[in-house]
Enzyme design. Structure first.
Site, PDB file in Angstrom:
ATOM      1  CB  CYS A 117     -87.929  16.742 105.289  1.00  0.00           C
ATOM      2  SG  CYS A 117     -87.366  15.639 104.009  1.00  0.00           S
ATOM      3  CG  HIS A 256     -84.434  17.901 107.694  1.00  0.00           C
ATOM      4  ND1 HIS A 256     -84.709  16.583 108.008  1.00  0.00           N
ATOM      5  CD2 HIS A 256     -84.388  17.966 106.328  1.00  0.00           C
ATOM      6  CE1 HIS A 256     -84.807  15.892 106.886  1.00  0.00           C
ATOM      7  NE2 HIS A 256     -84.618  16.702 105.861  1.00  0.00           N
ATOM      8  CG  ASN A 286     -83.057  13.356 104.783  1.00  0.00           C
ATOM      9  OD1 ASN A 286     -84.024  13.275 105.534  1.00  0.00           O
ATOM     10  ND2 ASN A 286     -83.001  14.208 103.779  1.00  0.00           N
TER      11      ASN A 286
END
Ligand code: UT7
Length: 329
Positions: A117, A256, A286
């Site tokens: 990520c 994020h 996500n």
């Protein structure tokens, strides 16, 4: 001799999300979960899922075209393509090389970056170095994922969290502002908390790995959560200090998009009101390496980020890794 220092910044952004929407109510029908649990614990209401014929490079391609249009850059003008992804089209060639071919970016070198990520932050940091040392003028940086292809839709601990998408940016020389500082880090000891165990050289694909569902994401959510709450604020503070800014200078945070509780905690530690923190995980979940560049593109296109704004982009992820950028737009 021209002794002026080159400073790299964002020349344009773009994104691409698949059309198919999967809501929490859709997931209620396939695993033992509820819309109420997912919203309360994560903030997610819905996510986009690619169809079976769409691979990561297909989403990356559209995001790239949008970023190139915003920057006014043609494919031939690209010197470098860096794709951050944990869901490449295949092990090799790299998704960046597949994309280079699709775009016809004949003058660009191309490679993938694996930092889960945090990948877009790692890739953007590399792009800054390429531009500022004269190795490249225009770098296409992409975070792109089709996480639905490695998500176990029988595991309620993970399948409610993830979505598909791609975000892109052109990084090149700017006359004012630009990327003022970067902060990258890793803690491999925590790698075991977020993995995809099967299909690599440690555990090559076999009937057994497939039967044991080892080609899907495995996660210890609460360990990752504790790490994330600490590192998102810490990395943001580090990059703000490296840039020579104070917390009061910060106009906007693009974090994020993993969990609203992690984002709110970072926003509070940085003294930012909610409207200065970008949130879209309610709609997209996500999307790993794609999450920050999709959020950035949305913030730019909706006028949340304007010329002269001081912005921090920050992410954490598998590895464990983290990364932050302090950028003046
Ligand atoms: O990009 C990086 C990727 N990963 C992350 O960012 C993950 C970070 N971690 C998190 O966001 C949170 O830890 C989660 C959202 C994954 C989990 O939230 P939590 O508040 O830490 O819940 P928990 O793991 O402590 O689980 C609480 C309970 C458990 O039941 P028991 O053992 O207390 O009976 C779980 O089995 O909630 C249960 N549970 C669910 N219940 C309904 C876990 N997932 C679900 C679900 N629906 N989808």
């Amino acid at each position: 001799m021209n002794t002026e220092r080159i400073v790299a910044g964002f020349l344009g952004t773009g994104s691409c999300l698949p059309d198919k929407e999967v809501t929490n109510f859709d997931l209620e029908k396939i695993v033992d979960t509820s819309d109420e649990w997912i919203q309360t614990r994560t903030g997610i209401k819905s996510r986009r899922i690619a169809d079976e014929n769409t691979a990561t490079s297909d989403l990356a391609y559209i995001a790239a075209l949008n970023a190139m249009e915003a920057a006014g850059i043609t494919a031939e003008q690209l010197d470098s393509i860096i794709v951050a992804t944990i869901t490449p089209d295949m092990s090799f060639p790299s998704t960046a090389c597949i994309l280079q071919d699709k775009l016809g970016a004949v003058n660009a070198h191309a490679f993938d970056v694996g930092a889960a990520c945090s990948g877009f932050l790692y890739a953007a940091s590399l792009a800054k170095q390429f531009v500022e040392c004269g190795q490249a003028k225009h770098v296409l940086v992409i975070g792109a994922e089709t996480l639905s292809k490695i998500t176990d839709f029988t595991d309620r601990n993970t399948c409610v969290l993830f979505g598909d998408g791609a975000g892109a940016a052109i990084i090149g020389p700017v006359e004012s502002g630009g990327i003022q500082a970067t902060d990258l880090g890793a803690n491999g000891t925590g790698g075991k908390f977020l993995t995809l165990p099967g299909g690599g050289s440690r555990m090559p694909a076999s009937h057994e790995t497939v039967d044991n569902r080892l080609h899907y994401i495995k996660m210890d959510g609460s360990e990752v959560f504790k790490f994330a709450v600490r590192i998102m604020a810490k990395s943001s503070e580090t990059v703000i200090e490296k840039a020579g800014w104070t917390l009061d200078d910060l106009d906007y945070l693009v974090p994020h998009q993993a969990n609203i509780r992690i984002i709110s905690s970072a926003g509070k530690k940085l003294n930012l009101p909610d409207d200065k923190v970008h949130v879209n995980l309610d709609r997209f979940g996500n999307t790993s390496a794609a999450s920050v560049p999709i959020a950035l593109d949305e913030a730019v296109r909706t006028g949340k980020i304007n010329k002269g704004d001081k912005v921090v982009l920050v992410a954490f992820g598998g590895g464990l890794t983290w990364g932050a950028l302090a950028v003046e737009f």
